[in-house]
Motif scaffolding. Structure first.
Motif, short mmCIF file in Angstrom:
data_model
loop_
_atom_site.label_atom_id
_atom_site.label_comp_id
_atom_site.label_asym_id
_atom_site.label_seq_id
_atom_site.Cartn_x
_atom_site.Cartn_y
_atom_site.Cartn_z
N ALA A 153 0.82 -1.23 0.10
CA ALA A 153 0.12 0.01 -0.06
C ALA A 153 0.89 1.17 0.17
CB ALA A 153 -0.93 -0.07 1.37
N GLY A 156 1.99 1.44 -3.55
CA GLY A 156 0.83 2.13 -4.21
C GLY A 156 0.39 3.61 -4.02
N ALA A 160 0.83 6.26 -6.89
CA ALA A 160 -0.35 7.17 -7.19
C ALA A 160 0.01 8.65 -7.29
CB ALA A 160 -1.44 6.91 -6.06
N VAL A 175 2.46 3.62 -13.95
CA VAL A 175 1.51 2.65 -13.44
C VAL A 175 2.23 1.38 -13.34
CG1 VAL A 175 -0.84 1.69 -13.60
CG2 VAL A 175 -0.43 4.04 -13.60
N ALA A 179 3.45 -1.21 -10.75
CA ALA A 179 2.64 -2.38 -10.52
C ALA A 179 3.65 -3.49 -10.49
CB ALA A 179 1.71 -2.78 -11.28
N ILE A 182 5.52 -3.53 -7.05
CA ILE A 182 4.69 -4.35 -6.24
C ILE A 182 4.61 -5.93 -6.32
CG2 ILE A 182 2.34 -4.58 -5.22
CD1 ILE A 182 2.17 -1.40 -5.91
N ILE A 194 -2.38 -5.47 -3.93
CA ILE A 194 -3.19 -4.07 -4.38
C ILE A 194 -3.54 -4.23 -5.85
CG2 ILE A 194 -0.97 -2.75 -4.41
CD1 ILE A 194 -2.68 -0.45 -3.11
N ARG A 195 -4.50 -3.27 -6.14
CA ARG A 195 -4.75 -3.19 -7.56
C ARG A 195 -4.91 -1.59 -7.81
NH1 ARG A 195 -9.89 -4.18 -7.70
NH2 ARG A 195 -10.78 -2.38 -8.18
N LEU A 196 -4.30 -1.43 -8.95
CA LEU A 196 -4.24 0.18 -9.28
C LEU A 196 -4.80 0.24 -10.72
CD1 LEU A 196 -0.16 0.52 -8.84
CD2 LEU A 196 -1.86 1.06 -7.18
N GLN A 205 -6.33 3.31 -5.79
CA GLN A 205 -5.74 2.01 -5.17
C GLN A 205 -6.87 1.04 -4.24
OE1 GLN A 205 -2.65 4.09 -2.84
NE2 GLN A 205 -3.72 5.78 -3.99
N ARG A 207 -6.83 -2.14 -1.93
CA ARG A 207 -5.88 -3.43 -1.14
C ARG A 207 -6.85 -4.54 -1.11
NH1 ARG A 207 -2.91 -1.37 3.90
NH2 ARG A 207 -2.74 -3.72 4.22
N THR A 224 -7.87 3.15 1.17
CA THR A 224 -7.82 1.79 0.27
C THR A 224 -8.33 0.70 0.64
OG1 THR A 224 -5.66 1.41 0.89
CG2 THR A 224 -5.78 2.93 -0.78
#
Length: 246
Positions: A153, A156, A160, A175, A179, A182, A194-196, A205, A207, A224
Motif C-alpha cells: 500500500a 501504491g 499514485a 503505473v 505495479a 509491487i 493491491i490493485r491500481l 488503489q 488493497r 484503500t
C-alpha cells in the motif's frame, strides 16, 4: 545492537532489523490504537515505516533513474513514543544504477554493464522489508500476506502521487512499472496485495488485505480498504488527490 539516537532524534534502520525492537514497538502501537490485540499494531507499525521510506526510493528512481542504496545502514528514521515512524532519510551517497526514464522507460545498466531496472527496484525493496517482516511476524499473529499489504500500500500510494503529478503521456508507464515493483512483494506474499486503476487524473488503489486500523478505538477504514463501500473508497481517493493537486 542498540545505538543512541542522533542529536535530532534519528536512529539507524538497522535497529528495526532486531526482532526485539518489534516486540516493544507492536505493543506500543497497539496501545496507541486502543486495542489489546497485537495484529493491528504490527500491521500499521510496519506500514508507517514503509510509508516514510519507500516513497523516497520510488520518487528518486523516477526522477533521476537512480536506485538509492537499500542497505539498512544507509537509512535513518525518527520514531515517536508510539513506535510510529514520523520521518526517514537516506544517509549515504550510494546508488545502484537501476535506470528509469519516465517518458521512455528505457532500462539502464549496473556498473558491471548488466541490464537493470524495475526488477532490481522491486527486489531491493523486498530485501529491505524482509528482516522487518520477520520481526513483525514474530511479534504478532499476522499472516505474511496481511503484513506485506502495508508495504504494498505504501508503494501504491507513492505511485499514485507520482501519477497525479506526471505528464499524461508518462502516466501509463509509471503505473506499469509501479505495479511491477509491487509484484515482487506479491510473489513473497503468495497473492495479490493491491490493485491500481487509472481514472483520469487519479490512480485508484484497492488493497486486498486490511491494515486492521479499523479495530482500534474510534478508528475507521483507511482510504484503500477493501472492506469499505467501493463508491466511498473512490470518493475519498479522488478528494485526496484534489487536495494534493488542486
Amino acid at each position: 545492537m542498540d545505538s543512541p539516537p542522533s542529536d535530532d532524534g534519528y536512529v539507524s534502520a538497522v535497529e528495526l532489523c532486531d526482532p526485539r525492537w518489534w516486540a516493544g514497538a507492536v505493543a506500543a502501537y497497539s496501545s496507541w490504537l486502543g486495542t489489546r490485540h497485537a495484529a493491528p499494531g504490527a500491521a500499521c507499525c510496519l506500514q508507517h515505516y514503509c510509508g516514510k521510506v519507500l516513497p523516497l526510493v520510488v520518487a528518486e528512481w523516477v526522477r533521476t533513474g537512480r536506485l538509492l542504496s537499500m542497505r539498512h545502514e544507509d537509512w535513518q528514521v525518527r520514531v515517536d513514543e508510539n513506535a510510529a515512524t514520523t520521518a526517514a532519510r537516506h544517509t549515504a551517497a550510494r546508488h545502484t544504477a537501476a535506470r528509469h526514464t519516465a517518458a521512455r522507460h528505457t532500462a539502464g545498466h549496473t556498473a558491471s554493464g548488466t541490464p537493470a531496472g524495475v526488477p532490481a527496484v522491486g527486489q531491493a525493496v523486498a530485501d529491505h522489508v524482509a528482516p522487518l517482516l520477520d520481526g513483525v511476524l514474530a511479534a504478532s499473529n499476522l499472516t505474511r500476506a496481511t503484513a506485506l499489504g502495508g508495504p504494498a500500500a505504501s508503494l501504491g500510494g507513492a505511485v499514485a502521487r507520482l501519477y497525479a503529478a506526471a505528464d499524461p503521456a508518462d502516466r501509463a508507464g509509471i503505473v506499469r512499472d509501479g505495479a511491477a515493483i509491487i509484484a515482487v512483494l506479491e510473489q513473497t506474499a503468495g497473492r495479490a496485495l493491491i490493485r491500481l486503476d487509472a481514472d483520469g487524473d487519479v490512480l485508484l488503489q484497492t488493497r486486498t488485505t486490511c491494515c486492521l486500523i479499523r479495530l482500534g478505538t474510534e478508528r475507521s477504514f483507511c482510504d484503500t480498504c477493501p472492506r469499505m463501500d467501493p463508491i466511498e473508497r473512490v470518493r475519498r481517493q479522488r478528494a485526496r488527490t484534489r487536495r494534493a493537486h488542486p
